[in-house]
Enzyme design. Structure first.
Site, mmCIF file in Angstrom:
data_model
loop_
_atom_site.group_PDB
_atom_site.id
_atom_site.type_symbol
_atom_site.label_atom_id
_atom_site.label_comp_id
_atom_site.label_asym_id
_atom_site.label_seq_id
_atom_site.Cartn_x
_atom_site.Cartn_y
_atom_site.Cartn_z
ATOM 1 N N LYS A 195 -42.455 3.865 62.262
ATOM 2 C CA LYS A 195 -43.146 2.906 63.121
ATOM 3 C C LYS A 195 -44.627 3.260 63.153
ATOM 4 C CE LYS A 195 -42.818 -0.878 65.385
ATOM 5 N NZ LYS A 195 -42.395 -2.088 64.700
ATOM 6 N N SER A 390 -39.996 -6.592 62.911
ATOM 7 C CA SER A 390 -39.943 -6.047 64.260
ATOM 8 C C SER A 390 -39.429 -7.118 65.229
ATOM 9 C CB SER A 390 -41.303 -5.490 64.674
ATOM 10 O OG SER A 390 -41.145 -4.451 65.623
#
Length: 590
Positions: A195, A390
């Site tokens: 991430k 996402s």
């Protein structure tokens, strides 16, 4: 006293002149829009016409219905924007239209991602089945422009022009050095090894994990790019890779030598070629119609429109709580649209078109719930655009089936939060200090005027962990995987559409047309019409709602040029609120 009245009079005169200028500006805009709109009415297609395609503009998912969103406030001219929906339908219509003899591609680039480019290219490949010609010409081709042009029967290049053929690359802007100089500490709370949304704030270069994932999806996209060009141009993919690696295309002559172009021609010579293809005399004008006009051309209206419908729900942009607009996915607006088509008995299936880098995790969950409810009533097929990552994947994962283009950027299953600590910036740079009173230990948690305490950081980390757990659980349920299995391909890692198919995040590769056809099959209907949701902004909503923002954006783009993207990214960062499920940065493949 005389000086006072002189000042008042000057102020009144200034106000009067401002109103006059504003009125002239308003009238100019209205006149320009009316003139532009009137030109599109009653468009007639002549026999033996050529459809001209130009994609050198930012391509939205849908053509705007209000003229203000399609207006350039710098020169008071229409931008001639045609959405992907009308590009695809226009090419399909031209395939069957006896008045259209062929297509002339006159574009240097494509104002969209590689997935958008892929869908346009596939539509052109389908057009070629009609045996009608496609001719491409440009003074300069970018890689996306050439990718589209590579389907043409003949590719022409200006004798002094060039073809950009150098391989793919992407670059990230890191802000750590600037933040250090300003003494602003980005306090990061995240889940996910990959991430990398927070990396620009805490690092000055890519982490090993981020470099690995970027090299992987970029390589996947590039291999597909070379393979597709190889198929149409008859050049070995390995040879194409060598041409790019050694930058062998440095002059127009090189493009012909290595068979990327068929000939070098000036515009008048290309026009002569097109005339010969349409039996037009050299002294006569070509019958060329733009896609903007062609989409407004009169067509035969059928009285017996099918009763059954497939609803196409468009979700484009960042995901936020609230209403949103045509370029932002508002949880209220999109969830209502899905709920409306779920309850509409005439709608037999739903195609959920997602083109989003993500955003608010909470807003994503609100939309996910409506997709989950809709799937229990009728088929829901997701069609992914340039991005569905996402939060964009979060709102997709509950669907009956998921389609992605080979070059779609998806996955990025991970969450994060950032709270800047600007205490030293205020104290040392501005000489500003803060003090206050609170009724509880956590009453001022989240303020940027001081660092987080250990207990506050632990609380926020737990919130982020919970959100990630919820995210992975819902992906596991939707994709029929275990939570551990999702975590192994999650951790914020970004995948290309091809990679996502291999690991089970999507079901099939294809564009929105493929998704619609599959939705009809799942709903067991053969005769249907498509309807789009949510409704787009009206003229009045656009003008009185966001026209000032449009003017400001237009001016900023003109003044900043390419640097506008940097400004936009910094502005987005400053507006982050709550736990985020979004891509690390705006991925632009060059």
């Amino acid at each position: 006293m005389a000086q006072f009245f002189k000042f008042v009079f000057a102020s009144m005169l200034g106000t009067f002149l401002t109103l006059v200028i504003a009125s002239i500006l308003f009238v100019s805009i209205i006149v320009g829009i009316v003139n532009s709109a009137s030109k599109e009415k009653n468009v007639q297609v002549s026999d033996d016409s050529i459809l001209m395609l130009d994609f050198d503009y930012d391509i939205p998912e849908r053509s705007p219905i209000d003229p203000f969103s399609d207006y350039n406030y710098n020169d008071f001219q229409s931008k001639n924007t045609v959405g992907l929906n009308d590009i695809l339908s226009g090419i399909k219509k031209a395939k069957e239209d006896p008045k259209i003899l062929g297509i002339y591609i006159n574009t240097s680039s494509v104002g969209g991602g590689f997935a958008t480019t892929e869908e346009i290219r596939n539509a052109l490949l389908d057009f070629k089945l009609s045996k009608k010609f496609i001719v491409a010409y440009s003074e300069f081709y970018t890689q996306k422009g050439y990718y589209v042009a590579s389907v043409a029967d003949k590719i022409y290049l200006n004798p002094a022009g060039d073809i950009e053929f150098k391989g793919f690359g992407t670059q990230i802007m890191f802000l750590k050095g600037a933040l250090d100089k300003l003494e602003i500490e980005p306090q990061v709370i995240k889940v996910g090894t990959y991430k990398s949304a927070v990396e620009p704030f805490v690092l000055d270069k890519m982490s090993d994990a981020n470099r690995l994932q970027t090299a992987s999806f970029l390589g996947s996209m590039y291999n597909h790019f070379l393979l597709k060009i190889s198929n149409e141009r008859g050049i070995n993919a390995d040879s194409l890779r060598v041409i790019a690696n050694k930058l062998l295309i440095q002059r127009a002559e090189d493009a012909v030598k290595f068979k990327l172009a068929d000939g070098l021609k000036y515009k008048d010579e290309v026009m002569a070629d097109l005339k010969s293809r349409t039996n037009v005399k050299p002294e006569d004008d070509l019958k060329v119609i733009t896609l903007k006009k062609y989409k407004s051309a009169e067509t035969e209206i059928k009285d017996d429109l099918p009763t059954d419908r497939i609803a196409v729900v468009y979700a484009t942009g960042e995901i936020i709580s609230g209403e949103g607009d045509d370029n932002t996915i508002g949880s209220e607006r999109i969830s209502k649209a899905i709920r409306d088509v779920r309850e509409d008995k005439k709608v037999k299936a739903i195609v959920f078109r997602v083109n989003s880098p993500g955003g608010s995790a909470l807003a994503s969950d609100v939309i996910w719930r409506e997709v989950e409810l809709a799937r229990k009533v009728k088929p829901v097929v997701v069609s992914m655009g340039d991005y569905a990552a996402s939060g964009g994947y979060y709102i997709s994962c509950a669907a009956t089936k998921i389609y992605a283009d080979p070059n779609t950027i998806t996955g990025s299953i991970g969450v994060f939060g950032i709270i800047p600590n600007a205490q030293k910036f205020f104290n040392n740079k501005l000489g500003v200090t803060f003090d206050g009173v609170k009724t509880g230990e956590y009453a001022d948690m989240g303020t940027i005027s001081r660092p987080l305490t250990e207990s506050e950081r632990a609380i926020l980390q737990q919130q982020v962990n919970n959100t990630y757990g919820t995210f992975t659980k819902k992906v596991a349920e939707g994709r029929k995987k275990t939570a551990l299995g999702v975590d192994s391909i999650g951790q914020g890692r970004v995948w290309s559409g091809i990679e996502a198919l291999e690991i089970g995040l999507v079901d099939k590769l294809g564009g929105i047309s493929d998704a619609i056809a599959d939705a009809a099959k799942l709903a067991n209907i053969k005769s249907y019409r498509t309807v789009s949701y949510p409704s787009q902004k009206s003229i009045l909503e656009s003008f009185f709602g966001n026209v000032s923002d449009d003017i400001q954006t237009s001016i900023m783009k003109k003044e900043l040029g390419e640097e506008y993207k940097i400004y936009k990214q910094i502005r987005k960062i400053s507006q982050l609120n709550g736990v985020q499920a979004r891509l690390p940065f705006e991925i632009s493949v060059n």
